[in-house]
Scaffold this active site. Structure first.
Site, PDB file in Angstrom:
ATOM      1  N   ASP A  16       0.840  -1.200   0.000  1.00 10.02           N
ATOM      2  CA  ASP A  16       0.000   0.000   0.000  1.00 10.02           C
ATOM      3  C   ASP A  16       0.874   1.248   0.000  1.00 10.02           C
ATOM      4  O   ASP A  16       1.766   1.395   0.841  1.00 10.02           O
ATOM      5  CB  ASP A  16      -0.902  -0.006   1.239  1.00 10.02           C
ATOM      6  CG  ASP A  16      -1.681   1.284   1.390  1.00 10.02           C
ATOM      7  OD1 ASP A  16      -2.372   1.660   0.433  1.00 10.02           O
ATOM      8  OD2 ASP A  16      -1.594   1.918   2.462  1.00 10.02           O
ATOM      9  N   ASP A 119      -3.490   2.534  -5.630  1.00 14.22           N
ATOM     10  CA  ASP A 119      -2.372   2.639  -4.688  1.00 14.22           C
ATOM     11  C   ASP A 119      -2.142   1.369  -3.873  1.00 14.22           C
ATOM     12  O   ASP A 119      -1.391   1.388  -2.900  1.00 14.22           O
ATOM     13  CB  ASP A 119      -2.592   3.819  -3.737  1.00 14.22           C
ATOM     14  CG  ASP A 119      -3.819   3.633  -2.850  1.00 14.22           C
ATOM     15  OD1 ASP A 119      -4.649   2.756  -3.159  1.00 14.22           O
ATOM     16  OD2 ASP A 119      -3.944   4.366  -1.853  1.00 14.22           O
ATOM     17  N   GLU A 120      -2.766   0.266  -4.266  1.00 17.25           N
ATOM     18  CA  GLU A 120      -2.648  -0.949  -3.456  1.00 17.25           C
ATOM     19  C   GLU A 120      -2.642  -2.182  -4.357  1.00 17.25           C
ATOM     20  O   GLU A 120      -3.433  -2.275  -5.304  1.00 17.25           O
ATOM     21  CB  GLU A 120      -3.819  -1.021  -2.470  1.00 17.25           C
ATOM     22  CG  GLU A 120      -3.596  -1.948  -1.301  1.00 17.25           C
ATOM     23  CD  GLU A 120      -4.598  -1.695  -0.187  1.00 17.25           C
ATOM     24  OE1 GLU A 120      -4.734  -2.571   0.679  1.00 17.25           O
ATOM     25  OE2 GLU A 120      -5.254  -0.631  -0.182  1.00 17.25           O
TER      26      GLU A 120
END
Length: 441
Positions: A16, A119-120
């Site tokens: 993350d 974003d992960e």
């Protein structure tokens, strides 16, 4: 009793990015992302705008994601003057997200990586022990490589499946940087946290669970799964399993399934928009209704369906007594033509709207969808040749927009200043796309 039975024991890394949008903006400005006070704001011209991302240093002042711009404006001047405020540049963030993904490809093949969001990512590192070392060593190497090659700090949760990796990331990894949890560690490491911190539990679910006396993840794990299933259905049973770290979903997905489109079986397709200001004039409102009708009709055609029922929703400004109205009517024959759709929308709108009433929200939907058989409904009152040509024209427009991007061919009125589509076509994910090449301004 812990119900864990033998389950696949893989090495799943949940990677993350830290305050991703804010970290990207810090990188573009050569600022340290962990110590710079920076906020990405949806619209700097409106004090009620949402904070899309706040850097870790800004969060220490109480400004978090989903805070409002006016909350920053209320801070003491000494703190406020240190804060960098920027608007989003989604295209640049997408490019940086791909750069992070490229680094992950240095540690695992593409089919071992599942993109969860911008974003992960979930990464299955099973079988790489001899290449990169222990779990902690591997996580540290991934962190270092991403930081050195992209300037984005990341945190990593490690577990034997997706759920445990995600939970330990959210509950411990975001403070510790790297956190690991196995099946035997679930009770000790995760059960003391509030149930609202659990992946998949929102505000309403938290309230329902609280009524049952469930306040922590441990309480959820101790609750009878039968009671949860009876009250919440399959979601309740799934939450109970997740509280014990049980997850059967795969991390590795057959790449070919990503290109298979399941048939759209929706019964209604619609679209609504909240206007940036009150619209008082008929022509302004008609323009937005035309754009909504065009969008809905195109989506219905893309699903290879036609609809029988037109729905219109109108909400007024909060400064007037009337809330608005919602109307619908059944068409004489099913359609996916925006021109016909708009004609009937206006039949619903005009008798119910009083001239000058301030409109703030509009929605259009086409319901009772059925498969488009490709046949033409003959009419005694229209030139059927023109109707057939119109259908072929819409098909050609859809083909161009699908190939070259939404809005390549659109209504001429969408170029007017009061157009909603004109503004939204510049957006990515509901926010300004920005200039992909301008990442240093």
């Amino acid at each position: 009793m812990n119900p864990i039975l033998p389950f696949p024991d893989r090495r799943i890394f949940c990677v993350d990015s830290v305050s991703f949008y804010a970290s990207c903006e810090c990188r573009y400005r050569n600022l340290p992302p962990l110590t710079t006070k920076l906020a990405v704001v949806s619209d700097l011209t409106r004090s009620g705008s949402v904070i899309l991302a706040a850097s870790p240093a800004l969060k220490q002042l109480g400004i978090k994601t989903a805070s409002r711009l006016y909350q920053i404006e209320q801070l003491p001047y000494r703190e406020r003057k240190q804060i960098v405020l920027v608007e989003p540049r989604m295209l640049a963030y997408m490019k940086t997200s791909i750069e992070v993904l490229d680094v992950l490809h240095q540690f695992a093949p593409p089919d071992a990586i599942r993109i969860y969001s911008i974003d992960e990512n979930f990464v299955d590192m099973s079988g790489t022990e001899r290449l990169f070392g222990s779990d902690t060593e591997t996580a540290w190497k991934i962190q270092t490589a991403i930081w050195q090659q992209t300037g984005i700090p990341v945190r990593i949760g490690i577990g034997p499946n997706n759920v445990i990796a995600k939970l330990v990331l959210d509950l411990r990894g975001k403070r510790e940087g790297i956190a690991q949890c196995g099946y035997a560690d679930v009770s000790r490491l995760l059960h003391d946290f509030p149930v609202r911190k659990m992946w998949g539990v929102g505000r309403m679910m938290e309230q329902h669970l609280s009524v049952m006396g469930i306040h922590t993840i441990g309480d959820l794990a101790a609750a009878p799964v039968e009671d949860l299933h009876e009250r919440f259905g399959v979601i309740g049973a799934e939450l109970w399993h997740h509280a014990w770290g049980i997850d059967g979903s795969p991390t590795i997905i057959d790449p070919m399934t990503l290109f298979r489109t399941a048939p759209d079986t929706k019964r209604t397709i619609g679209h609504g928009v909240t206007l940036m200001r009150d619209y008082y004039q008929y022509e302004q409102i008609r323009l937005v209704l035309a754009e909504l009708a065009s969008d809905v009709a195109a989506r219905v055609r893309f699903s290879n369906q036609v609809g029988w029922t037109v729905h219109l929703g109108v909400r007024y400004s909060r400064h007037v007594a009337r809330d608005g109205f919602s109307k619908q009517l059944r068409l004489p024959y099913p359609t996916a033509d925006e021109r016909l759709l708009l004609r009937h929308i206006l039949q619903l709108f005009e008798p119910n709207w009083l001239d000058g009433e301030p409109v703030r929200f509009l929605s259009v939907a086409l319901g009772q969808l059925t498969p488009d058989q490709g046949t033409l409904q003959l009419s005694l009152f229209e030139d059927n040749t023109k109707v057939w040509r119109r259908k072929r024209l819409l098909k050609a427009i859809d083909h161009v927009n699908l190939r070259y991007g939404k809005g390549t061919i659109r209504l001429a009125v969408s170029f007017l200043d009061t157009s909603v589509a004109k503004r939204r076509l510049r957006f990515v994910g509901g926010h300004p796309g920005g200039d992909l090449h301008d990442t240093l301004s």
